[in-house]
Enzyme design. Structure first.
Site, PDB file in Angstrom:
ATOM      1  N   LEU D 245       0.818  -1.214   0.000  1.00  0.00           N
ATOM      2  CA  LEU D 245       0.000   0.000   0.000  1.00  0.00           C
ATOM      3  C   LEU D 245       0.856   1.270   0.000  1.00  0.00           C
ATOM      4  O   LEU D 245       1.659   1.483   0.918  1.00  0.00           O
ATOM      5  CB  LEU D 245      -0.923  -0.013   1.221  1.00  0.00           C
ATOM      6  CG  LEU D 245      -1.905   1.180   1.298  1.00  0.00           C
ATOM      7  CD1 LEU D 245      -2.902   1.150   0.159  1.00  0.00           C
ATOM      8  CD2 LEU D 245      -2.587   1.207   2.641  1.00  0.00           C
ATOM      9  N   ASP D 246       0.668   2.104  -0.998  1.00  0.00           N
ATOM     10  CA  ASP D 246       1.351   3.399  -1.105  1.00  0.00           C
ATOM     11  C   ASP D 246       2.869   3.270  -1.169  1.00  0.00           C
ATOM     12  O   ASP D 246       3.600   4.213  -0.861  1.00  0.00           O
ATOM     13  CB  ASP D 246       0.953   4.335   0.062  1.00  0.00           C
ATOM     14  CG  ASP D 246      -0.541   4.594   0.094  1.00  0.00           C
ATOM     15  OD1 ASP D 246      -1.168   4.535  -0.983  1.00  0.00           O
ATOM     16  OD2 ASP D 246      -1.079   4.845   1.178  1.00  0.00           O
ATOM     17  N   GLU D 247       3.346   2.085  -1.551  1.00  0.00           N
ATOM     18  CA  GLU D 247       4.796   1.849  -1.592  1.00  0.00           C
ATOM     19  C   GLU D 247       5.311   1.653  -3.015  1.00  0.00           C
ATOM     20  O   GLU D 247       6.492   1.363  -3.207  1.00  0.00           O
ATOM     21  CB  GLU D 247       5.141   0.598  -0.759  1.00  0.00           C
ATOM     22  CG  GLU D 247       4.833   0.699   0.710  1.00  0.00           C
ATOM     23  CD  GLU D 247       5.950   1.355   1.522  1.00  0.00           C
ATOM     24  OE1 GLU D 247       6.845   1.976   0.912  1.00  0.00           O
ATOM     25  OE2 GLU D 247       5.899   1.246   2.765  1.00  0.00           O
TER      26      GLU D 247
END
Lengths: 302, 302, 302, 302
Positions: D245-247
Site C-alpha cells: 500500500l502506497d509503496e
C-alpha cells in the site's frame, strides 16, 4: 457536472454559517489609537473579532489599513445601527471604510473570448462551492463557450466585437451589467480592449488575467515574445483593470519553469495552468474583501 | 573558512576521477545519421557514452545540438588523435564543435563592486569543492571585498572605475585577464557597464547576474522599480553579456514571493538570496559545458 | 570576511532604531473584548501598534493568540511600569504572555558536528546584520569548524562526544550555556542525540535542522533513504527539539526537485542548500518573537 | 463542455502528425557500443532520431536505459520488419525493450469514488486534446460521477464496493477491463484497496494518486494527520500500484505551502489542486512512454 442548483445549495449552507459575519475595511492616516477605537467599538456592539490584519505604509505620517472580520449574533438586525454609530469614529480618524457582509453574495459576470480554460476553472470552483459569488451572466464575442455555460444554467450572451463597433458593443455590455446588477466583472481571457468610459463604470471591480509575468511582455503575444527572448520561467498576472493597458494594480502572479525545448504551443499549454490558478486566487481574494487598492498597488490581507 | 589549499585538494581528488572524462558539444544542420556517426566514432575510439542530451530546433531543416560526456581509459594519451580523427565527421556534417576535458580546470576571474553576497556564495561553493574551476583573481572598483578574497588566498586587484576613465580601466582589466589566463569572467554584482570592445574580447565567456526577472526592469534600480510597480514576485537573471544591456542570452532565472509589506530594503534582502543561487547555477552549468548559445538564447543540457 | 566588530556595529545601528520597540505575545482562552482591552491598554500607555497578528484556534471556546509590535517613545524608561500595569488585564483574561524588547539582543549558541554549511550560513547572515542576535559561543564534537569560527572572533569549544560519555559531555555543555548566558541554542547539523535532561533545560529554545521533509525519514540517513525510496522531491525541516526524536513542533520546511540521476552525494549537495535556508528562516522568526508553540505545533506570525 | 466527438477530432489531427513517429525504450546491462548500435540501426532503417535520453545506474557494470523517439516516413508499413530486424541487436546486448507508436492511442479506464476533482481534471485535459489516450470507461463505487462522465459520452459503470464483496467486485472490474481492452488504469481518488490478484493483472499499468507527500502519511487520512503533525507543506504523490500500500514506484510529487490557520477542510481544498496536477502529469508521462520502472523506482525521461 453539478448543476447550478447544486452549486447554489452548497453556497446556501455556507451562507447560513456566514450570516452573522461582518467585515470592515478601513484606510486612514496613521495615528495612535485607531486599533483601540475600532476594537472597542466592535466590542461595544457585541461583536467578536475573528480575524484582523493591518498594515501601515509608514509609522510616521503614513497611511493605516485594516481588515477586520467579526462575528455578531443577529448581525442582520443590528448592522444598520452599527454602521450608523460608526460614522463618528470614521469622522474622527478621517477614515475611508467599507462594511461587507459575506452572506450578501456578490454578483459576478465573466467576459471570455475563444479560449475557455479560465472560464472553466472559475465554473469548476464555483460548482464546488469554493467561489463565494453568484455568477449571473457570461458574455463573449464568440459562440464557442455557449454550451459550457448553458450546461450549468448560466445565461450566455454573444456580443460580437471589434474595434470599429466598440462603442455600441460596450453600450450593450453596460446595459447587461446593469440588468444583471453585476458587482464584479471578470475578464477570463477576453481579448478585447475596453474603453476608459467602460473602465470608469467599474473602478476596481474589473479583474483581468494577463498571460505574462508583468511588467514583462505588456500587450499582445506574450508567449511568442517569451519564446523569442528565451526566458527560463513564464508567468501570469491578475490585476485590476485601469486605463493603462496591463498597468493596473497587480493582485497575484505566479510562474512555471520552461526550457529551450518548449515551443510557443507548449508555452501556451503550460501558461494555461498558471493563468487558471492566478485568476481564481485573485477573484477569491476580491470576493473575500481581502484587497485594498492603494495608488497603483494592492494591499492583500491573507 | 577553508583555505585555498584545502579547496584545491578537494578539487584534485575530483579531478582524478574526471581525468578520463571527455565532453563533446556539437551544433550542425539537422539531418539523418548524426547520432549514429557520433556514437560509432566514440565507440571506435574506445569511449563509452556516460551522458548524452540532444535537441533539434526543428526536425525539418532545423539545427541539431548535442552534448555527449564519455569515458575513455587513458584519455589524456588518446585525445589528440581523437580530435584529429574527428575532423572528417565534423566536415561531413558541417559541425561546429568543441571537445572539453573536465580535468583541465577552467580559470575564472570575478568582478565585484560593493555588495559581496554573490562573491561570497561563489567562494563558498568553490571551497566546498562544488565549483569546478580555479578562481585565479578577483577585481573590484572598491576595496571592500579585499579581506574576504585575500583570506582564501586569491589575488585581489583594486581598479577604481568610473565612466570617464573607462578605457584605461578596461585596458588594465584586459591586461590582468591575460596575465591570469582567464577563461571565464563572472560579474558578481559588478555595477559598471563594459564597453563593446571589452565584451568582444570575451564572447560568451562573461556571465552576469541581473537583479530582476528579465525582461522586466532592465537597467538600473530594479528593486526600486519592482517596489513601485507592486509586483508579487521578484527575481534574478543570469545571462551572458552582450553589447545590449541586460539583453544577452539568459542562462537561468528564479523568483521569490513578496508582498505589500516588503519595502525596498526587504526586497533587496530577499533578492540577494535569489541572486546568489541563480548566479552559482549559471556558473556551474557553464563550467560543466552544459550550455550552447544559439542566437540570443541558450540551449541547456541538464 | 567581516569581523565580529563590523557585525556588531551594523547590529548596533539597527538597535538604535529598535530601542523604542516592544513586542507582546499573548495566549489565552478566546472571548469577546481581548483585542479591545489590549489595544486600549497600549494606547493608554502611549504606545502605537506597528504590527498586529492574531489567530483563534476556534471562535467558540478556542484559544486566542496575538502578537503585537508597538512603538513607545522612551520605552526603556516606561516598560517596567507598563509590565506591572499589564498584570491586571492578564489576570482578567487568564493570559499567558511575554513582553520582548528587540534592543535586548538574544544570546545564541551554535552546536555543530563536521558539516559546516549551516553554521556558515548563520555566520554569514549574522555578519550581514541580518540575524538579530549575539552569537556568543560555538561548540562542536569535532575540531573542523574552529578556524571558521575563530576567524570571526567567536569563542569555539571542542567537546568530544559519544554515547558513553553523554552525561559528562552535557554537563560541560550546560555549564558553558550558563557561563555564556545563552538564550537560544541552534543545532546546525549537530549529529548527537540530546538527553531529556538537557532538552528540559531549554524548553522551546533549541532549534534543530533535520535533513528531510518530516515526518518522512525520521532518524538517521534521510538522504540515503530518500534515494532508496525514489522520491521526486527532497526537503529539510527546522523544529524545536523535544524528547521525541524529530517529533518536535515544526517551524519551517522546504523542498527541492530531484530526479533518478541524483545519487546520494548529489541529494546531499542539493539538500545542503535547503537546510541552510530552512534553518536560517526558523532562527530569524524565533529571534523576532514570531513563534508561539501550542501543543506540538507552531503558530507563526508573519 | 466539448463533447467526446470534439475531443476525438482534436486528437485525430495530432495523430496524423504522429503517425510516422516511433518510440523505443530499452533497458540492458551497460557496456560500450549500445548507443552506436541503436543509432546505426535506426539510421539504417531510414529513421531520424527526434529525441533521445539515456541513463546509466552506474558506468561500471550498471544498467543502461534509453528512450528514443524517431521519425520514419511510412513507418506503418515498415515497423513490422524493423521490429523483426531489431531482435538481433536486442539479443546481442541482452535488452529488454519496447517499441511504441503514438498513433496507436492507448485505452484508459478511470476508477473514481466520491470526490470528482481528479476525474474532472483528466476529462478536461482530454477534451483539450492534451491527454493522448482514449478514455473508454469510468467505473465508480458511487453514482455521483455519472452525470459528469455521461455528459462527455463515456460509458459509466457503477459497481458498489466494500471489503466483504471485494472478490466479486474485482471479477466484474476485470471483466470490464477486458471488454473495453484497457491498457492503462487510472485511480483518480478510488478509495478502495485492490487485491494482489487484481494488481498482478495490470503490473506497472495502474497509476494511483495518493493525497500526501509519500512516504509521509502512508494510508488513510493523510490530511487529518498532516494537520495533527503541523507540517508547513502538504503534498500529493502519483505512483504505480504494487501490492504494498502506497509503496509503489513514485512517478511524480508536488507540494504547496500551508500554515497554522489552515484546518483540515482547507488542507483538503489546497490538496485537491496538488492532486489534480500531480496525477495528470504522471498519466501524460506514462502515455508518452517516458517512464521505465526499475526496481521500486521510476526512470523518467523528460
Amino acid at each position: 457536472m453539478a448543476t447550478e442548483t447544486q452549486a447554489k445549495e452548497k453556497l446556501t449552507i455556507q451562507q447560513k454559517q456566514l450570516e452573522n459575519r461582518g467585515r470592515l475595511l478601513v484606510k486612514c492616516p496613521d495615528k495612535p489609537g485607531i486599533v483601540s477605537a475600532l476594537s472597542t467599538f466592535l466590542h461595544n456592539h457585541d461583536s467578536n473579532i475573528m480575524e484582523s490584519s493591518q498594515y501601515s505604509s509608514d509609522p510616521e505620517n503614513g497611511t493605516f489599513f485594516i481588515r477586520v472580520e467579526y462575528h455578531c449574533d443577529e448581525l442582520l438586525a443590528k448592522s444598520e445601527q452599527m454602521e450608523k454609530d460608526f460614522k463618528e469614529i470614521a469622522s474622527n480618524y478621517s477614515m475611508q471604510y467599507e462594511f461587507a457582509y459575506p452572506n450578501e453574495r456578490k454578483r459576478s459576470a465573466i467576459f471570455v473570448s475563444k479560449e475557455p480554460h479560465c472560464l472553466m476553472e472559475l465554473l469548476w470552483e464555483w460548482q464546488n462551492g469554493d467561489l463565494d459569488t453568484d455568477i449571473v451572466v457570461v458574455i463573449s464575442n464568440h459562440e464557442d463557450a455557449r454550451p459550457i455555460v448553458e450546461a450549468v444554467g448560466i445565461p450566455f450572451h454573444h456580443i460580437p466585437a471589434n474595434k470599429d463597433i466598440r462603442q455600441q458593443v460596450e453600450a450593450e455590455q453596460i446595459r447587461l451589467m446593469e440588468e444583471y446588477e453585476v458587482d464584479l466583472l471578470i475578464l477570463a481571457r477576453y481579448m478585447q480592449i475596453l474603453t476608459p468610459d467602460f473602465v470608469n463604470h467599474f473602478e476596481n471591480r474589473i479583474i483581468n488575467i494577463h498571460h505574462s509575468f508583468l511588467p514583462a511582455f505588456i500587450g499582445a503575444g506574450p508567449y511568442e515574445r517569451a519564446f523569442e527572448r528565451g526566458v527560463k520561467l513564464i508567468g501570469a498576472t491578475s490585476h485590476y483593470v485601469t486605463n493603462n493597458l496591463d498597468e493596473g494594480p497587480i493582485i497575484e502572479q505566479d510562474v512555471e519553469r520552461v526550457d529551450h525545448r518548449d515551443d510557443v504551443a507548449e508555452l501556451k499549454k503550460i501558461g494555461r495552468l498558471i493563468e487558471r490558478r492566478v485568476l481564481v486566487r485573485a477573484v477569491k481574494w476580491h470576493l473575500e474583501n481581502r484587497i485594498i487598492v492603494e495608488g497603483n498597488k494592492t494591499i492583500l490581507f491573507h
